[in-house]
Design a protein around this motif. Structure first.
Motif, PDB file in Angstrom:
ATOM      1  N   GLN A 120       0.836  -1.201   0.000  1.00 33.08           N
ATOM      2  CA  GLN A 120       0.000   0.000   0.000  1.00 33.08           C
ATOM      3  C   GLN A 120       0.873   1.255   0.000  1.00 33.08           C
ATOM      4  N   PRO A 121       1.098   1.863  -1.174  1.00 33.62           N
ATOM      5  CA  PRO A 121       1.875   3.106  -1.226  1.00 33.62           C
ATOM      6  C   PRO A 121       1.158   4.236  -0.495  1.00 33.62           C
ATOM      7  N   LEU A 122       1.940   5.174   0.020  1.00 31.34           N
ATOM      8  CA  LEU A 122       1.345   6.355   0.636  1.00 31.34           C
ATOM      9  C   LEU A 122       0.714   7.242  -0.427  1.00 31.34           C
ATOM     10  N   GLY A 123       1.377   7.349  -1.580  1.00 36.35           N
ATOM     11  CA  GLY A 123       0.870   8.169  -2.684  1.00 36.35           C
ATOM     12  C   GLY A 123       0.737   7.340  -3.940  1.00 36.35           C
ATOM     13  N   ALA A 124       0.988   7.980  -5.071  1.00 31.79           N
ATOM     14  CA  ALA A 124       0.850   7.269  -6.347  1.00 31.79           C
ATOM     15  C   ALA A 124       1.916   6.197  -6.513  1.00 31.79           C
ATOM     16  N   VAL A 125       3.112   6.455  -5.993  1.00 31.27           N
ATOM     17  CA  VAL A 125       4.223   5.506  -6.131  1.00 31.27           C
ATOM     18  C   VAL A 125       4.832   5.242  -4.757  1.00 31.27           C
ATOM     19  N   SER A 126       5.623   4.179  -4.674  1.00 37.49           N
ATOM     20  CA  SER A 126       6.130   3.727  -3.381  1.00 37.49           C
ATOM     21  C   SER A 126       7.645   3.548  -3.402  1.00 37.49           C
ATOM     22  N   GLY A 127       8.257   3.723  -2.221  1.00 36.02           N
ATOM     23  CA  GLY A 127       9.669   3.417  -2.052  1.00 36.02           C
ATOM     24  C   GLY A 127       9.893   2.054  -1.420  1.00 36.02           C
ATOM     25  N   ASP A 128       8.815   1.293  -1.210  1.00 35.20           N
ATOM     26  CA  ASP A 128       8.940  -0.065  -0.669  1.00 35.20           C
ATOM     27  C   ASP A 128       9.222  -1.053  -1.792  1.00 35.20           C
ATOM     28  N   SER A 157      10.724   5.910  -5.447  1.00 33.91           N
ATOM     29  CA  SER A 157      10.188   4.860  -6.326  1.00 33.91           C
ATOM     30  C   SER A 157      11.194   4.488  -7.410  1.00 33.91           C
ATOM     31  N   MET A 158      11.983   5.469  -7.877  1.00 34.34           N
ATOM     32  CA  MET A 158      13.013   5.177  -8.874  1.00 34.34           C
ATOM     33  C   MET A 158      14.083   4.256  -8.284  1.00 34.34           C
ATOM     34  N   LEU A 159      14.454   4.497  -7.020  1.00 34.93           N
ATOM     35  CA  LEU A 159      15.434   3.632  -6.363  1.00 34.93           C
ATOM     36  C   LEU A 159      14.856   2.248  -6.099  1.00 34.93           C
ATOM     37  N   MET A 160      13.563   2.191  -5.785  1.00 31.95           N
ATOM     38  CA  MET A 160      12.913   0.893  -5.601  1.00 31.95           C
ATOM     39  C   MET A 160      12.983   0.080  -6.890  1.00 31.95           C
ATOM     40  N   THR A 161      12.737   0.727  -8.024  1.00 32.31           N
ATOM     41  CA  THR A 161      12.825   0.046  -9.316  1.00 32.31           C
ATOM     42  C   THR A 161      14.258  -0.419  -9.585  1.00 32.31           C
ATOM     43  N   HIS A 162      15.213   0.369  -9.141  1.00 30.86           N
ATOM     44  CA  HIS A 162      16.633   0.014  -9.269  1.00 30.86           C
ATOM     45  C   HIS A 162      16.931  -1.260  -8.465  1.00 30.86           C
TER      46      HIS A 162
END
Length: 327
Positions: A120-128, A157-162
């Motif tokens: 469950q992201p806080l906003g549109a995208v997540s860092g989890d 979110s970019m770092l999460m994708t990384h």
């Protein structure tokens, strides 16, 4: 803007400036390229004057994640035009769809284990970060991971994708778990800004019931057995802090019905109306007496308890919960 971000953005702008000047001076010259060069020159000029990252309409700071995503922005979100707001929302919606497409199936089975997660992201995208990767040989073992990138919003979110791309690549090499984490840590250090890091727990579950776990500064994993609930603490520092980080591996044997409960601090740091955190102790308390239930039912019970505890207190961080259950 923090100085490390200024240094990074200045470097990126100077690289773009050099490339654009080369294009302007060559046969590929267009008005669009010339206009873009003027915008880059202007951004570098604002850096020299100390006004970079300040909204030109209200003089407040521009959101850092937006500057990292686009170093040329000159206005904070509150002062974008209607068209700009619409374009930004379209970008966020697309980013959200891409990020959710990277997630594994909600309910997962491999190597004699069942898994289920809540995201469950806080906003549109997540860092989890959350992933489940079966072995390519048809399911002899299962790699699982959960993590939390520093910061929030688009940059996180970019770092999460990384992280997702790194572990998807590294798990195919067949490295031992400690070496896999060391390699991921080195790559993460070399490809992120100073001050950016990620806490993480990852593991490899085998069809024999043996599970290897390694943690990097993440909240403790709960091991739920028939008559006890045990905290398994992380022994390593977060990814990205030190290039030569070492990560110890803990081995445990899981019997049928045992499960592992992994979560990000958006779960444990949920607060009730009086401001008290939910904490690991409440999660442990809930886990007692639920040995042997399905991971879906276990996750549902956790979330219902969390909802009752928070009593409508607004969510303030991304929330991820992952249950690994020996079938």
């Amino acid at each position: 803007m923090a100085s490390v971000s200024d240094s990074y953005l200045r470097e990126q702008l100077e690289v773009r400036q050099a490339r654009l000047r080369s294009s302007v001076n060559g046969a590929a010259r267009t008005e669009a390229i010339a206009k873009l060069l003027r915008e880059v020159d202007s951004a570098l000029d604002r850096m020299a004057k100390g006004t970079y990252g300040i909204c030109e309409a209200c003089n407040d700071s521009i959101e850092k994640d937006r500057l990292l995503a686009d170093p040329l922005v000159q206005y904070c979100v509150d002062h974008l035009t209607a068209d700009q707001r619409h374009a930004l929302q379209d970008d966020l919606d697309l980013a959200s769809k891409i990020q959710r497409a990277l997630l594994p199936p909600k309910s997962f089975r491999a190597a004699g284990f069942e898994a289920h997660y809540f995201y469950q992201p806080l906003g549109a995208v997540s860092g989890d970060y959350c992933d489940l990767i079966p072995h390519e040989n048809g399911g002899a073992d299962l790699f699982f991971a959960i993590g939390d990138v520093s910061g929030k919003g688009v940059a996180a979110s970019m770092l999460m994708t990384h992280l997702h791309a790194m572990f998807r690549s590294l798990t195919t090499v067949g490295l031992p778990l400690d070496q896999l984490l060391s390699r991921a840590n080195r790559v993460f250090c070399e490809s992120t800004l100073a001050g950016q890091f990620a806490t993480l727990v990852c593991g490899r579950a085998r069809h024999t019931g043996e599970v290897e776990l390694s943690g990097a500064g993440h909240p403790p994993v709960l091991l739920v057995r028939k008559n006890e609930v045990t905290n398994i603490e992380s022994t390593g520092v977060p990814l990205g802090m030190f290039g030569d980080g070492q990560f110890a591996v803990q081995k445990i044997a899981m019997d049928p019905g045992d499960c592992l409960v992994l979560y990000t601090d958006g779960i444990s740091e949920t607060r009730n109306p009086s401001g008290t955190e939910y904490g690991t102790h409440n999660l442990s308390k809930l886990a007692r007496g639920r040995h042997g239930i399905s991971p879906e039912a276990f996750a549902a019970a956790c979330l219902e308890d969390l909802k009752a505890y928070s009593s409508g207190t607004p969510q303030v961080d991304d929330r991820t919960l992952l249950i690994i259950h020996r079938a």
